[in-house]
Write a protein that holds these residues in place. Sequence first.
Motif, PDB file in Angstrom:
ATOM      1  N   HIS A  52      52.911  63.342 -86.400  1.00 22.89           N
ATOM      2  CA  HIS A  52      54.135  63.188 -85.610  1.00 22.89           C
ATOM      3  C   HIS A  52      53.809  62.564 -84.254  1.00 22.89           C
ATOM      4  O   HIS A  52      54.529  61.673 -83.799  1.00 22.89           O
ATOM      5  CB  HIS A  52      54.812  64.543 -85.381  1.00 22.89           C
ATOM      6  CG  HIS A  52      55.570  65.055 -86.547  1.00 22.89           C
ATOM      7  ND1 HIS A  52      56.742  64.506 -86.981  1.00 22.89           N
ATOM      8  CD2 HIS A  52      55.323  66.097 -87.386  1.00 22.89           C
ATOM      9  CE1 HIS A  52      57.193  65.179 -88.025  1.00 22.89           C
ATOM     10  NE2 HIS A  52      56.343  66.151 -88.292  1.00 22.89           N
ATOM     11  N   ALA A  55      53.033  58.852 -84.692  1.00 20.21           N
ATOM     12  CA  ALA A  55      54.237  58.088 -85.015  1.00 20.21           C
ATOM     13  C   ALA A  55      55.138  57.948 -83.787  1.00 20.21           C
ATOM     14  O   ALA A  55      55.706  56.875 -83.552  1.00 20.21           O
ATOM     15  CB  ALA A  55      54.987  58.744 -86.165  1.00 20.21           C
ATOM     16  N   THR A  58      53.462  55.475 -81.361  1.00 20.24           N
ATOM     17  CA  THR A  58      53.588  54.120 -81.899  1.00 20.24           C
ATOM     18  C   THR A  58      54.992  53.575 -81.673  1.00 20.24           C
ATOM     19  O   THR A  58      55.164  52.430 -81.241  1.00 20.24           O
ATOM     20  CB  THR A  58      53.257  54.098 -83.408  1.00 20.24           C
ATOM     21  OG1 THR A  58      51.935  54.595 -83.596  1.00 20.24           O
ATOM     22  CG2 THR A  58      53.377  52.707 -83.981  1.00 20.24           C
ATOM     23  N   HIS A 101      58.761  54.390 -87.448  1.00 19.35           N
ATOM     24  CA  HIS A 101      58.293  55.766 -87.252  1.00 19.35           C
ATOM     25  C   HIS A 101      57.905  56.413 -88.579  1.00 19.35           C
ATOM     26  O   HIS A 101      56.831  56.994 -88.708  1.00 19.35           O
ATOM     27  CB  HIS A 101      59.381  56.591 -86.560  1.00 19.35           C
ATOM     28  CG  HIS A 101      59.021  58.026 -86.414  1.00 19.35           C
ATOM     29  ND1 HIS A 101      59.266  58.947 -87.408  1.00 19.35           N
ATOM     30  CD2 HIS A 101      58.405  58.702 -85.416  1.00 19.35           C
ATOM     31  CE1 HIS A 101      58.828  60.127 -87.022  1.00 19.35           C
ATOM     32  NE2 HIS A 101      58.310  60.001 -85.812  1.00 19.35           N
ATOM     33  N   HIS A 102      58.771  56.312 -89.565  1.00 21.55           N
ATOM     34  CA  HIS A 102      58.513  56.972 -90.843  1.00 21.55           C
ATOM     35  C   HIS A 102      57.353  56.329 -91.595  1.00 21.55           C
ATOM     36  O   HIS A 102      56.588  57.025 -92.258  1.00 21.55           O
ATOM     37  CB  HIS A 102      59.776  56.960 -91.699  1.00 21.55           C
ATOM     38  CG  HIS A 102      60.822  57.930 -91.241  1.00 21.55           C
ATOM     39  ND1 HIS A 102      61.078  58.206 -89.918  1.00 21.55           N
ATOM     40  CD2 HIS A 102      61.685  58.693 -91.940  1.00 21.55           C
ATOM     41  CE1 HIS A 102      62.045  59.086 -89.827  1.00 21.55           C
ATOM     42  NE2 HIS A 102      62.436  59.402 -91.041  1.00 21.55           N
ATOM     43  N   VAL A 104      54.684  54.896 -90.251  1.00 22.97           N
ATOM     44  CA  VAL A 104      53.456  55.396 -89.613  1.00 22.97           C
ATOM     45  C   VAL A 104      53.227  56.856 -89.977  1.00 22.97           C
ATOM     46  O   VAL A 104      52.118  57.258 -90.346  1.00 22.97           O
ATOM     47  CB  VAL A 104      53.521  55.208 -88.081  1.00 22.97           C
ATOM     48  CG1 VAL A 104      52.371  55.920 -87.385  1.00 22.97           C
ATOM     49  CG2 VAL A 104      53.526  53.734 -87.721  1.00 22.97           C
ATOM     50  N   PHE A 105      54.280  57.656 -89.899  1.00 21.01           N
ATOM     51  CA  PHE A 105      54.152  59.083 -90.184  1.00 21.01           C
ATOM     52  C   PHE A 105      53.668  59.330 -91.615  1.00 21.01           C
ATOM     53  O   PHE A 105      52.694  60.047 -91.832  1.00 21.01           O
ATOM     54  CB  PHE A 105      55.486  59.798 -89.945  1.00 21.01           C
ATOM     55  CG  PHE A 105      55.465  61.247 -90.313  1.00 21.01           C
ATOM     56  CD1 PHE A 105      54.813  62.168 -89.512  1.00 21.01           C
ATOM     57  CD2 PHE A 105      56.080  61.695 -91.467  1.00 21.01           C
ATOM     58  CE1 PHE A 105      54.772  63.504 -89.850  1.00 21.01           C
ATOM     59  CE2 PHE A 105      56.058  63.031 -91.824  1.00 21.01           C
ATOM     60  CZ  PHE A 105      55.397  63.940 -91.004  1.00 21.01           C
ATOM     61  N   THR A 123      59.157  57.146 -97.264  1.00 24.07           N
ATOM     62  CA  THR A 123      59.621  56.401 -96.101  1.00 24.07           C
ATOM     63  C   THR A 123      61.081  56.000 -96.262  1.00 24.07           C
ATOM     64  O   THR A 123      61.887  56.188 -95.346  1.00 24.07           O
ATOM     65  CB  THR A 123      58.751  55.146 -95.880  1.00 24.07           C
ATOM     66  OG1 THR A 123      57.401  55.552 -95.665  1.00 24.07           O
ATOM     67  CG2 THR A 123      59.224  54.346 -94.689  1.00 24.07           C
TER      68      THR A 123
END
Length: 146
Positions: A52, A55, A58, A101-102, A104-105, A123
């Motif tokens: 988290h 992400a 980033t 975000h998703h 990367v997470f 994702t």
Amino acid sequence: MDQINFLGYINPMIYVLFIFLYPFENNRLLFLVLSFGLGLILDTFQDTGGAHAAACVTLTIVRPYLLKLVYGESYKMKNIKVLTTGVDRIFLLLLLCVFIHHLVFYTLVIFNMSQILQLLKMTLSVGIASIVVSMTVLLLIKPRRS
């Protein structure tokens, strides 16, 4: 909202709205620290090992480029506020933010290239749920034009 588990695995992540709505004329270093802190708190409670936080940081770093892409010259002149713009631009910016975000997470959570389809499935499905819930919240708090 980590207890929703729609269809067994979909949990909308609406904390991305903090990064999405943060005023862009404010201190950038403070914004990075706050985003990292938000991600670290979530990592602590969800036991995700820094995914988290990574992400969030980033997205915080990429956000000015996304704002420039979506708003163009208006962003450079610093004369826009995200909530006062059109719903189409809000949706496009939110779509880009949530996707980055998703991606990367879930890349950090799954961390196995042999499960690329699982990564994309998570994702996209969690991203769509996050966008639906976030757009609902944004439309509820968006100021009405007179």
